[in-house]
Motif scaffolding. Structure first.
Motif, short mmCIF file in Angstrom:
data_model
loop_
_atom_site.label_atom_id
_atom_site.label_comp_id
_atom_site.label_asym_id
_atom_site.label_seq_id
_atom_site.Cartn_x
_atom_site.Cartn_y
_atom_site.Cartn_z
N ALA A 39 0.86 -1.18 0.00
CA ALA A 39 0.00 0.00 0.00
C ALA A 39 0.90 1.23 0.00
O ALA A 39 2.10 1.14 0.27
CB ALA A 39 -0.90 0.00 1.24
N THR A 40 0.31 2.37 -0.32
CA THR A 40 1.04 3.63 -0.18
C THR A 40 0.85 4.12 1.25
O THR A 40 -0.27 4.16 1.76
CB THR A 40 0.49 4.68 -1.16
N GLY A 41 1.96 4.47 1.91
CA GLY A 41 1.89 4.81 3.31
C GLY A 41 2.15 6.28 3.60
O GLY A 41 2.82 6.98 2.83
N GLY A 42 1.61 6.72 4.71
CA GLY A 42 1.86 8.06 5.23
C GLY A 42 1.79 8.00 6.74
O GLY A 42 1.26 7.04 7.31
N VAL A 43 2.29 9.03 7.42
CA VAL A 43 2.26 9.05 8.88
C VAL A 43 2.26 10.48 9.38
O VAL A 43 2.79 11.39 8.72
CB VAL A 43 3.46 8.27 9.47
N ARG A 59 8.18 9.48 4.78
CA ARG A 59 8.16 10.88 4.35
C ARG A 59 8.18 10.92 2.82
O ARG A 59 8.82 10.11 2.16
CB ARG A 59 9.37 11.62 4.92
N PRO A 60 7.47 11.90 2.24
CA PRO A 60 7.31 11.94 0.78
C PRO A 60 8.62 11.98 0.02
O PRO A 60 8.70 11.47 -1.11
CB PRO A 60 6.50 13.22 0.55
N VAL A 64 11.48 4.85 -0.67
CA VAL A 64 10.62 3.68 -0.49
C VAL A 64 9.17 4.11 -0.63
O VAL A 64 8.70 4.99 0.10
CB VAL A 64 10.86 3.01 0.88
N ASP A 65 8.45 3.50 -1.56
CA ASP A 65 7.09 3.95 -1.84
C ASP A 65 6.04 2.88 -1.61
O ASP A 65 4.94 2.92 -2.18
CB ASP A 65 6.98 4.46 -3.28
N VAL A 66 6.35 1.91 -0.75
CA VAL A 66 5.40 0.84 -0.47
C VAL A 66 5.45 0.52 1.02
O VAL A 66 6.50 0.65 1.67
CB VAL A 66 5.73 -0.41 -1.31
N THR A 247 -0.64 9.30 -3.64
CA THR A 247 0.82 9.34 -3.62
C THR A 247 1.28 9.39 -2.16
O THR A 247 0.47 9.56 -1.24
CB THR A 247 1.34 10.58 -4.35
N LYS A 248 2.58 9.27 -1.94
CA LYS A 248 3.08 9.37 -0.57
C LYS A 248 2.78 10.73 0.03
O LYS A 248 2.43 10.84 1.21
CB LYS A 248 4.59 9.10 -0.52
#
Length: 324
Positions: A39-43, A59-60, A64-66, A247-248
Motif C-alpha cells: 500500500a502507499t503509506g503516510g504518517v 516521508r514523501p 521507499v514507496d510501499v 501518492t506518498k
C-alpha cells in the motif's frame, strides 16, 4: 455504490488483513494491519513522547514507496519487537520489497505504554507479531474484535490525577463510505485526556472525580495541576486504511488531516506526555480528491476512538464506560 452496511469492518476492505495477539493476563498485546501486496503509506506524529519504527521512510521525499504492514503494540518501546516478527512472517510468505537478493517487507509501527496494567515485565514479542500477522492473513474477512484486545488490552484514559481516578479504554474501529470510497480506522486509545463522542460532545470515559463520576481533565489541569510533571505513559496510536489511490505526499496529508480526529474525540490531546501517531495505508483502488479522503478519515478515526472507549470492559482495577 456500496451502502454503509456493505462494509462494517476494516477486514472487509479488499487487500487488507487485520488480527490481534492478546495477553489478557499480562495486560498487553499487539494489532497487525497487513497489506501484503503493498500500500502507499503516510504518517503523522504529533505526540511528545512517541515510540515508533520506520516512520522516516514514509516521508514523501524518501525513495521507499510501499508499505506492507503497520503494527500497533503495547509494551512501550519494548513492544517494537513485535514488528520484527511481522516482517519475518511476511518474508516467509514471499511478500516484501524486492531488493534483488531478498524480499524486505516494509513494516512501520508505534507502541503505547501499558506497563502499569497486568505485568510490567511482559511485553509483545516478535513471536506475538508473527502470530498476529499469520492470524490476519489466514483469517481473511473475519470481523475485528474490539475493546480489551490486541494493542487495546492494557489501554487506560484520564490519568492526570493518577491511576486511582483513571478508566479502562481499549481498541476501537470504524468504517465510513462516500460512494465507492472507503476509509476505515483502527485506534488503540491510551490517552492522558478524556474521550468524548466526536459527533455529540458527550463524555464517554476519562478522569473520574472523588465521587467516582466523570470529571474534566482540562479543568483539573488548569486549576492547579499545570506544574505537575506527568510521566510519559500515554499514547493513542491509530491506522487509517483507505481504498483511495494516493501518492506518498497525499497519504501524508491525509494522515495530517486525520490527526484532527484526536482533537475532536480526546481532550486535551497531543500533550508532551502523549506519543500520538496516525498511519495511513492506501490500497489504490479508487480515485478520489485528497480533501475528500482526509475528511472521511477524520470522521472514521474520531468514531474509532470513541468506539475504543465504549468497547472496553473493566479490568486491572480500572472501571470502564459500560460500568458508569
Amino acid at each position: 455504490m456500496p451502502s454503509k452496511s456493505a462494509i462494517t469492518s476494516v477486514t472487509e476492505i479488499p487487500g487488507v488483513f487485520v488480527a490481534h495477539a492478546t495477553n489478557a493476563e499480562a495486560g498487553t498485546g499487539c494489532t497487525v494491519i497487513c497489506c501484503p501486496t503493498g500500500a502507499t503509506g503516510g504518517v503523522d506524529v504529533r505526540g511528545g513522547a512517541p515510540a515508533t519504527r520506520e516512520t522516516d521512510l514514509l516521508r514523501p521525499e524518501e525513495t521507499v514507496d510501499v508499505l506492507h504492514a503497520v503494527v500497533l503494540s503495547g509494551g512501550s518501546a519494548y513492544g517494537l519487537a513485535a514488528s520484527c516478527g511481522v516482517a519475518e512472517e511476511l518474508e516467509r510468505r514471499g511478500f516484501g520489497l524486492d531488493v534483488g537478493v531478498a524480499r524486505v517487507p516494509i513494516v512501520s509501527g508505534a507502541c503505547l505504554f501499558d506497563l502499569a496494567c497486568g505485568s510490567a515485565s511482559v511485553r509483545p514479542t516478535a513471536e506475538d507479531g508473527r502470530a498476529a500477522c499469520a492470524a490476519a492473513l489466514d483469517g481473511a474477512g473475519a470481523p475485528l474484535e474490539r475493546g480489551n484486545v490486541g494493542a487495546g488490552t492494557g489501554c487506560t484514559v484520564g490519568k492526570l490525577a493518577g491511576p486511582g481516578r483513571a478508566m479502562k479504554s481499549g481498541l476501537g474501529e470504524d468504517v465510513e463510505l462516500a460512494g465507492e470510497l472507503v476509509c476505515g480506522a483502527i485506534s488503540a486509545v491510551n490517552a492522558c485526556g478524556d474521550v468524548r463522542d466526536p459527533d455529540t460532545g458527550e463524555k464517554i470515559a476519562g478522569m473520574r472525580g472523588e465521587d467516582g463520576r466523570l470529571g474534566d481533565t482540562t479543568d483539573v489541569l488548569l486549576g492547579g495541576f499545570a506544574q505537575m510533571p506527568l510521566s510519559r505513559t500515554n499514547t493513542t496510536i491509530s491506522c487509517v486504511v483507505t481504498n483511495a489511490r494516493l501518492t506518498k505526499a497525499q497519504a501524508t496529508k491525509v494522515a495530517q488531516m486525520a490527526a484532527d480526529a484526536y482533537a475532536h474525540a480526546i481532550v486535551p490531546t497531543h500533550t508532551t506526555n502523549d506519543g500520538d501517531t496516525v498511519f495511513v495505508m492506501a490500497t489504490g483502488a479508487v480515485d478520489a480528491p485528497v480533501d475528500v479522503v482526509g475528511s472521511l478519515a477524520v470522521r472514521a478515526l474520531g468514531r474509532a476512538i470513541a468506539d475504543g472507549a465504549r468497547s472496553a470492559t473493566s479490568a486491572y482495577g480500572y472501571p470502564a464506560a459500560c460500568d458508569l
